[in-house]
Design a protein around this motif. Structure first.
Motif, PDB file in Angstrom:
ATOM      1  N   CYS A 118       0.631  35.076 -24.429  1.00 35.43           N
ATOM      2  CA  CYS A 118       2.085  35.355 -24.466  1.00 35.43           C
ATOM      3  C   CYS A 118       2.386  36.425 -25.478  1.00 35.43           C
ATOM      4  O   CYS A 118       1.794  36.828 -26.594  1.00 35.43           O
ATOM      5  CB  CYS A 118       2.962  34.418 -25.323  1.00 35.43           C
ATOM      6  SG  CYS A 118       4.614  34.528 -25.201  1.00 35.43           S
ATOM      7  N   ILE A 165       4.843  37.692 -26.799  1.00 36.59           N
ATOM      8  CA  ILE A 165       5.732  37.673 -28.112  1.00 36.59           C
ATOM      9  C   ILE A 165       5.343  37.279 -29.428  1.00 36.59           C
ATOM     10  O   ILE A 165       5.617  37.752 -30.369  1.00 36.59           O
ATOM     11  CB  ILE A 165       7.034  36.680 -27.699  1.00 36.59           C
ATOM     12  CG1 ILE A 165       7.376  36.951 -26.154  1.00 36.59           C
ATOM     13  CG2 ILE A 165       7.965  36.702 -28.584  1.00 36.59           C
ATOM     14  CD1 ILE A 165       8.292  38.270 -26.043  1.00 36.59           C
ATOM     15  N   PHE A 187       4.020  30.580 -35.178  1.00 36.61           N
ATOM     16  CA  PHE A 187       3.676  29.319 -35.270  1.00 36.61           C
ATOM     17  C   PHE A 187       3.284  28.780 -34.090  1.00 36.61           C
ATOM     18  O   PHE A 187       2.909  27.613 -33.997  1.00 36.61           O
ATOM     19  CB  PHE A 187       5.096  28.592 -35.582  1.00 36.61           C
ATOM     20  CG  PHE A 187       6.200  28.904 -34.760  1.00 36.61           C
ATOM     21  CD1 PHE A 187       6.209  28.303 -33.484  1.00 36.61           C
ATOM     22  CD2 PHE A 187       7.223  29.932 -35.002  1.00 36.61           C
ATOM     23  CE1 PHE A 187       7.170  28.598 -32.498  1.00 36.61           C
ATOM     24  CE2 PHE A 187       8.152  30.110 -34.076  1.00 36.61           C
ATOM     25  CZ  PHE A 187       8.093  29.624 -32.794  1.00 36.61           C
ATOM     26  N   THR A 202       0.023  29.645 -28.651  1.00 37.96           N
ATOM     27  CA  THR A 202      -0.335  30.759 -27.379  1.00 37.96           C
ATOM     28  C   THR A 202      -0.309  31.930 -27.996  1.00 37.96           C
ATOM     29  O   THR A 202      -0.941  32.771 -27.491  1.00 37.96           O
ATOM     30  CB  THR A 202       0.789  30.397 -26.304  1.00 37.96           C
ATOM     31  OG1 THR A 202       0.711  29.284 -25.765  1.00 37.96           O
ATOM     32  CG2 THR A 202       0.775  31.348 -25.121  1.00 37.96           C
ATOM     33  N   GLY A 203       0.463  32.321 -28.776  1.00 42.01           N
ATOM     34  CA  GLY A 203       0.911  33.580 -29.454  1.00 42.01           C
ATOM     35  C   GLY A 203      -0.060  34.123 -30.536  1.00 42.01           C
ATOM     36  O   GLY A 203      -0.187  35.366 -30.631  1.00 42.01           O
ATOM     37  N   GLY A 220       3.481  31.072 -22.426  1.00 40.25           N
ATOM     38  CA  GLY A 220       4.003  32.459 -21.910  1.00 40.25           C
ATOM     39  C   GLY A 220       5.362  32.433 -21.990  1.00 40.25           C
ATOM     40  O   GLY A 220       6.173  31.495 -22.429  1.00 40.25           O
ATOM     41  N   GLU A 221       6.045  33.707 -21.772  1.00 39.22           N
ATOM     42  CA  GLU A 221       7.529  33.874 -22.053  1.00 39.22           C
ATOM     43  C   GLU A 221       8.019  34.259 -20.623  1.00 39.22           C
ATOM     44  O   GLU A 221       7.765  35.139 -19.989  1.00 39.22           O
ATOM     45  CB  GLU A 221       7.694  35.272 -22.740  1.00 39.22           C
ATOM     46  CG  GLU A 221       9.226  35.450 -22.731  1.00 39.22           C
ATOM     47  CD  GLU A 221      10.297  34.584 -22.796  1.00 39.22           C
ATOM     48  OE1 GLU A 221      10.305  33.881 -23.980  1.00 39.22           O
ATOM     49  OE2 GLU A 221      11.132  34.549 -21.851  1.00 39.22           O
ATOM     50  N   SER A 244      12.287  33.121 -25.639  1.00 42.57           N
ATOM     51  CA  SER A 244      12.501  33.567 -26.992  1.00 42.57           C
ATOM     52  C   SER A 244      13.544  34.329 -27.020  1.00 42.57           C
ATOM     53  O   SER A 244      13.867  34.916 -28.156  1.00 42.57           O
ATOM     54  CB  SER A 244      11.010  34.292 -27.174  1.00 42.57           C
ATOM     55  OG  SER A 244      10.809  35.229 -26.492  1.00 42.57           O
TER      56      SER A 244
HETATM   57 FE1  SF4 Z   1       4.774  31.006 -28.083  1.00 44.21          FE
HETATM   58 FE2  SF4 Z   1       7.199  31.132 -26.669  1.00 44.21          FE
HETATM   59 FE3  SF4 Z   1       6.715  32.643 -28.947  1.00 44.21          FE
HETATM   60 FE4  SF4 Z   1       5.514  33.321 -26.488  1.00 44.21          FE
HETATM   61  S1  SF4 Z   1       7.548  33.153 -26.899  1.00 44.21           S
HETATM   62  S2  SF4 Z   1       4.462  32.932 -28.750  1.00 44.21           S
HETATM   63  S3  SF4 Z   1       5.174  31.010 -26.023  1.00 44.21           S
HETATM   64  S4  SF4 Z   1       6.770  30.456 -28.836  1.00 44.21           S
END
Ligand code: SF4
Ligand code: SAH
Length: 367
Positions: free
Chosen positions: A116, A118, A122, A125-126, A166-167, A200
């Motif tokens: 992801c 973004i 926390f 995935t990020g 993912g976003e 997000s």
């Molecule tokens: Fe994780 Fe959603 Fe933030 Fe992407 S947008 S890093 S999937 S919490």
């Protein structure tokens, strides 16, 4: 030297019109396309499409693979109520989805991207590198595969939530194509109200989604009600601050008549204080909104802690006292690293997708 042939294209990548064209060119009646389309939505293999002539089945098998992903790991948790699946896509990337069985519904959490962009601090995935957008067929095939498993248990897939990796709104076209296929009466026929797109906060895309004529459920990952904190927790906030985000969510609620769900990951001492409750109360007062609290699911090396249950209760009470409608998300799938975002992180750390996991799933089974 033998050169590996490139994989056949996935049949699930064709639109219904393309499938009709394919049939016509080969001299098959075009209604065959609808039959195949229906089979795909049930995750059927070619040999299971038993109402098709053998010749057609073998032509299909010679030109296509039935779907775009391959299961590489599975974990059963919560006494069999939760199934976490890890799939490999073309190009070796992996994504996960989670089946959650409840007494009266069955929900699937699906992924829309590999990694992801973004990068919320926390989120498991990020933390990893961003890979790529999923193609529409890679999104729907997660649902089709779940439908196949559930049918074998006499269950139907009733809800889909875009809360895996993912976003979703950063992969807008593919997600929309996937959603249109999920709601197709010839396909799984899931009600748009039972499909939740979690974001997000990509403001222009929320506004565009509101105009698609689809009464989807929108979940906004808020996590902070002041820009200074949200800039850190959800970095896209620096581009689309709270005021614009809530205005876009309001516009979505107005256009679709759907109540917006605001997600709030509870991070001990960071966003679970009296001040946060006050700010959130002020931000959402009088809105067509609902707050979903998610106790933080610990991620290795993330500088956050999960609040104690009494802190969760206290924050919930503080919000209710301010007139907000609040639920607390159950912590499905936490055993065996089966919560959203966790399975892939764990298998990547282990560096062994095939060997380590079946053992864990046995452990989960016998619990
Ligand atoms: Fe994780 Fe959603 Fe933030 Fe992407 S947008 S890093 S999937 S919490
Ligand atoms: N990218 C989208 C959808 C995928 S994340 C979004 O952020 O909305 C789905 C939900 O899981 C989001 O609300 C996200 O904030 C939450 N989440 C991410 N990491 C989490 C963690 N470690 N513990 C609890 N919830 C988490």
């Amino acid at each position: 030297m033998a050169i590996d042939a490139p994989p056949l294209p996935p049949l699930s990548a064709l639109s219904l019109d393309e499938l009709r064209g394919w049939m016509t060119v080969r001299g098959h009646p075009s209604y065959r396309a609808r039959q195949v389309w229906r089979h795909l939505a049930r995750g059927a293999a070619f040999e299971e499409m038993s109402d098709l002539p053998l010749e057609l089945r073998s032509q299909l098998a010679a030109s296509f693979r039935p779907r775009s992903l391959v299961e590489v790991a599975r974990v059963e948790a919560d006494g069999g109520a939760t199934t976490k699946l890890l799939y490999r896509l073309d190009g070796e990337a992996t994504v996960e989805s989670v089946i959650m069985r409840y007494p009266r519904r069955t929900s699937l959490c699906i992924s829309s991207q590999v990694g992801c962009p973004i990068r919320c601090p926390f989120c498991a995935t990020g933390q990893g590198p961003f890979g790529r957008n999923l193609r529409p067929e890679e999104i729907v095939d997660q649902a089709f595969d779940a439908a196949r498993r559930l049918a074998a248990e006499g269950r139907r897939l009733s809800h889909v939530v875009f809360m895996g990796m993912g976003e979703p709104l950063a992969n807008y076209e593919a997600v929309l194509r996937a959603v249109r296929r999920l709601v197709d009466p010839l396909g799984p026929g899931i009600s748009p109200r039972r499909i939740t797109v979690s974001t997000s906060g990509l403001v222009p895309r929320i506004r565009r989604l509101a105009g698609e004529g689809l009464p989807l459920t929108l979940a906004v990952s808020l996590h902070a009600a002041r820009d200074e904190l949200r800039d850190v927790l959800v970095p896209i906030n620096r581009r689309y601050p709270l005021r614009e985000l809530v205005a876009a969510a309001d516009a979505f609620a107005e256009r679709t008549g759907r109540r917006v769900s605001y997600e709030w990951v509870l991070l001990a001492g960071v966003n679970d204080t009296e001040r946060d409750a006050e700010e959130l109360g002020r931000l959402l007062r009088g809105r067509l909104a609902h707050v979903n609290l998610i106790p933080f699911n610990p991620v290795p090396d993330a500088p956050f802690r999960e609040p104690a249950p009494r802190e969760v209760r206290r924050f919930t009470a503080r919000l209710r006292a301010r007139g907000l409608e609040v639920t607390v998300r159950d912590t499905r799938g936490r055993e065996g690293e089966a919560a959203c975002g966790q399975l892939r992180a764990r298998t990547l750390v282990d560096g062994d997708e095939a060997r380590g996991l079946p053992m864990r799933s046995e452990v989960a089974h016998t619990r």
